[in-house]
Design a protein around this motif. Structure first.
Motif, PDB file in Angstrom:
ATOM      1  N   ARG A  78      -4.249   4.938   0.553  1.00 28.40           N
ATOM      2  CA  ARG A  78      -5.337   3.979   0.359  1.00 28.40           C
ATOM      3  C   ARG A  78      -4.805   2.630  -0.086  1.00 28.40           C
ATOM      4  O   ARG A  78      -3.813   2.540  -0.796  1.00 28.40           O
ATOM      5  CB  ARG A  78      -6.323   4.518  -0.685  1.00 28.40           C
ATOM      6  CG  ARG A  78      -7.028   5.808  -0.302  1.00 28.40           C
ATOM      7  CD  ARG A  78      -8.258   5.588   0.518  1.00 28.40           C
ATOM      8  NE  ARG A  78      -9.285   4.897  -0.212  1.00 28.40           N
ATOM      9  CZ  ARG A  78     -10.223   5.500  -0.950  1.00 28.40           C
ATOM     10  NH1 ARG A  78     -10.276   6.798  -1.031  1.00 28.40           N
ATOM     11  NH2 ARG A  78     -11.114   4.771  -1.582  1.00 28.40           N
ATOM     12  N   THR A  79      -5.483   1.569   0.328  1.00 23.47           N
ATOM     13  CA  THR A  79      -5.105   0.211  -0.051  1.00 23.47           C
ATOM     14  C   THR A  79      -6.187  -0.460  -0.894  1.00 23.47           C
ATOM     15  O   THR A  79      -6.061  -1.635  -1.232  1.00 23.47           O
ATOM     16  CB  THR A  79      -4.852  -0.654   1.203  1.00 23.47           C
ATOM     17  OG1 THR A  79      -6.050  -0.701   1.980  1.00 23.47           O
ATOM     18  CG2 THR A  79      -3.703  -0.110   2.030  1.00 23.47           C
ATOM     19  N   ASP A  80      -7.226   0.275  -1.238  1.00 22.03           N
ATOM     20  CA  ASP A  80      -8.342  -0.297  -1.983  1.00 22.03           C
ATOM     21  C   ASP A  80      -8.448   0.240  -3.411  1.00 22.03           C
ATOM     22  O   ASP A  80      -9.314  -0.196  -4.156  1.00 22.03           O
ATOM     23  CB  ASP A  80      -9.653  -0.023  -1.248  1.00 22.03           C
ATOM     24  CG  ASP A  80      -9.959   1.462  -1.159  1.00 22.03           C
ATOM     25  OD1 ASP A  80      -9.019   2.250  -0.904  1.00 22.03           O
ATOM     26  OD2 ASP A  80     -11.132   1.843  -1.336  1.00 22.03           O
ATOM     27  N   LEU A  81      -7.597   1.154  -3.798  1.00 26.21           N
ATOM     28  CA  LEU A  81      -7.706   1.752  -5.126  1.00 26.21           C
ATOM     29  C   LEU A  81      -7.203   0.799  -6.202  1.00 26.21           C
ATOM     30  O   LEU A  81      -6.282   0.015  -5.981  1.00 26.21           O
ATOM     31  CB  LEU A  81      -6.916   3.060  -5.192  1.00 26.21           C
ATOM     32  CG  LEU A  81      -7.445   4.190  -4.310  1.00 26.21           C
ATOM     33  CD1 LEU A  81      -6.514   5.397  -4.388  1.00 26.21           C
ATOM     34  CD2 LEU A  81      -8.862   4.573  -4.696  1.00 26.21           C
ATOM     35  N   ARG A 119      -0.661   1.177  -5.829  1.00 27.35           N
ATOM     36  CA  ARG A 119       0.517   0.392  -5.447  1.00 27.35           C
ATOM     37  C   ARG A 119       0.373  -0.278  -4.085  1.00 27.35           C
ATOM     38  O   ARG A 119       1.022  -1.283  -3.819  1.00 27.35           O
ATOM     39  CB  ARG A 119       1.770   1.265  -5.471  1.00 27.35           C
ATOM     40  CG  ARG A 119       1.846   2.236  -4.302  1.00 27.35           C
ATOM     41  CD  ARG A 119       2.844   3.356  -4.513  1.00 27.35           C
ATOM     42  NE  ARG A 119       2.881   4.240  -3.359  1.00 27.35           N
ATOM     43  CZ  ARG A 119       1.944   5.126  -3.036  1.00 27.35           C
ATOM     44  NH1 ARG A 119       0.859   5.237  -3.785  1.00 27.35           N
ATOM     45  NH2 ARG A 119       2.065   5.884  -1.964  1.00 27.35           N
ATOM     46  N   ASN A 120      -0.484   0.264  -3.199  1.00 26.88           N
ATOM     47  CA  ASN A 120      -0.665  -0.295  -1.850  1.00 26.88           C
ATOM     48  C   ASN A 120      -1.778  -1.342  -1.783  1.00 26.88           C
ATOM     49  O   ASN A 120      -2.021  -1.892  -0.720  1.00 26.88           O
ATOM     50  CB  ASN A 120      -0.988   0.822  -0.853  1.00 26.88           C
ATOM     51  CG  ASN A 120       0.141   1.804  -0.715  1.00 26.88           C
ATOM     52  OD1 ASN A 120       1.303   1.451  -0.798  1.00 26.88           O
ATOM     53  ND2 ASN A 120      -0.201   3.069  -0.527  1.00 26.88           N
ATOM     54  N   ASN A 121      -2.446  -1.598  -2.892  1.00 28.82           N
ATOM     55  CA  ASN A 121      -3.566  -2.539  -2.910  1.00 28.82           C
ATOM     56  C   ASN A 121      -3.022  -3.968  -2.916  1.00 28.82           C
ATOM     57  O   ASN A 121      -2.427  -4.410  -3.892  1.00 28.82           O
ATOM     58  CB  ASN A 121      -4.439  -2.299  -4.139  1.00 28.82           C
ATOM     59  CG  ASN A 121      -5.700  -3.116  -4.132  1.00 28.82           C
ATOM     60  OD1 ASN A 121      -5.721  -4.238  -3.630  1.00 28.82           O
ATOM     61  ND2 ASN A 121      -6.748  -2.583  -4.726  1.00 28.82           N
ATOM     62  N   PRO A 122      -3.207  -4.717  -1.809  1.00 26.84           N
ATOM     63  CA  PRO A 122      -2.646  -6.073  -1.738  1.00 26.84           C
ATOM     64  C   PRO A 122      -3.267  -7.030  -2.756  1.00 26.84           C
ATOM     65  O   PRO A 122      -2.614  -7.981  -3.190  1.00 26.84           O
ATOM     66  CB  PRO A 122      -2.955  -6.514  -0.304  1.00 26.84           C
ATOM     67  CG  PRO A 122      -4.095  -5.671   0.133  1.00 26.84           C
ATOM     68  CD  PRO A 122      -3.954  -4.372  -0.611  1.00 26.84           C
ATOM     69  N   ASP A 123      -4.499  -6.792  -3.164  1.00 28.55           N
ATOM     70  CA  ASP A 123      -5.143  -7.671  -4.144  1.00 28.55           C
ATOM     71  C   ASP A 123      -4.480  -7.573  -5.511  1.00 28.55           C
ATOM     72  O   ASP A 123      -4.484  -8.535  -6.272  1.00 28.55           O
ATOM     73  CB  ASP A 123      -6.627  -7.346  -4.271  1.00 28.55           C
ATOM     74  CG  ASP A 123      -7.395  -7.663  -3.004  1.00 28.55           C
ATOM     75  OD1 ASP A 123      -6.945  -8.541  -2.240  1.00 28.55           O
ATOM     76  OD2 ASP A 123      -8.425  -7.011  -2.758  1.00 28.55           O
ATOM     77  N   LEU A 124      -3.924  -6.416  -5.831  1.00 26.80           N
ATOM     78  CA  LEU A 124      -3.285  -6.243  -7.140  1.00 26.80           C
ATOM     79  C   LEU A 124      -1.899  -6.878  -7.197  1.00 26.80           C
ATOM     80  O   LEU A 124      -1.394  -7.164  -8.282  1.00 26.80           O
ATOM     81  CB  LEU A 124      -3.196  -4.761  -7.493  1.00 26.80           C
ATOM     82  CG  LEU A 124      -4.539  -4.046  -7.631  1.00 26.80           C
ATOM     83  CD1 LEU A 124      -4.324  -2.584  -7.972  1.00 26.80           C
ATOM     84  CD2 LEU A 124      -5.405  -4.702  -8.696  1.00 26.80           C
TER      85      LEU A 124
END
Length: 127
Positions: A78-81, A119-124
Motif C-alpha cells: 500500500r502507498t496510502d497508509l 514506508r511506501n507513502n509518497p506524501d510522508l
C-alpha cells in the motif's frame, strides 16, 4: 452468507496462523517494523496461499474484496497508509480482526510497525 464465510475463513486462518507464528524465528537483520509485521500480521495479511481452497491469506483476501482492485490487497504494497491509520486499526480492530492490546504490541513497537507499513507513502517522504 458471504460475510459469514469470510468471517469463518478469517477466524480459521487466524487460529492456524497464531499457532505457527510463535515458532517463527525473526530475521534479526530486518527492521523492527518488518519483524513485527512478519510475527503479528503476515499470517493473515501476508503473501501466499490462505486456508484450504483460498488463493490468499484471509486478511489479504478480505482487503481484495473490500477494495475491488482500487487499492492493493497486500498491506506491504500500500502507498496510502500512515502510522496513525495503522495504529487505529491495530488498537481498535476491524471486522473479524481483534484489537491488539499494549501488552501484545506496545506503543514503541506500534510506531515501528506503522513506520514500516507507511514506508511506501509518497506524501510522508515530504515531511
Amino acid at each position: 452468507m458471504m460475510r459469514h464465510a469470510l468471517c469463518a475463513a478469517a477466524l480459521a486462518g487466524f487460529i492456524a496462523c497464531a499457532a505457527t507464528a510463535a515458532g517463527k524465528p525473526a530475521d534479526q537483520a530486518a527492521p523492527l517494523g518488518k519483524r513485527l509485521f512478519d510475527y503479528h500480521c503476515a499470517s493473515c495479511h501476508g503473501t501466499g496461499i490462505g486456508n484450504p481452497g483460498a488463493a490468499m491469506k484471509p486478511g489479504t483476501d478480505a482487503l481484495r474484496v473490500k477494495y475491488g482492485g482500487e487499492l492493493p490487497a497486500l498491506l506491504s504494497e500500500r502507498t496510502d497508509l500512515t502510522p496513525e491509520t495503522v495504529a487505529y486499526f491495530v488498537r481498535n480492530g476491524v471486522s473479524v480482526m481483534a484489537p491488539y492490546r499494549k501488552t501484545e504490541i506496545d506503543d514503541a513497537q506500534l510506531a515501528a510497525l506503522g513506520t514500516w507499513l507507511s514506508r511506501n507513502n509518497p506524501d510522508l517522504k515530504r515531511r
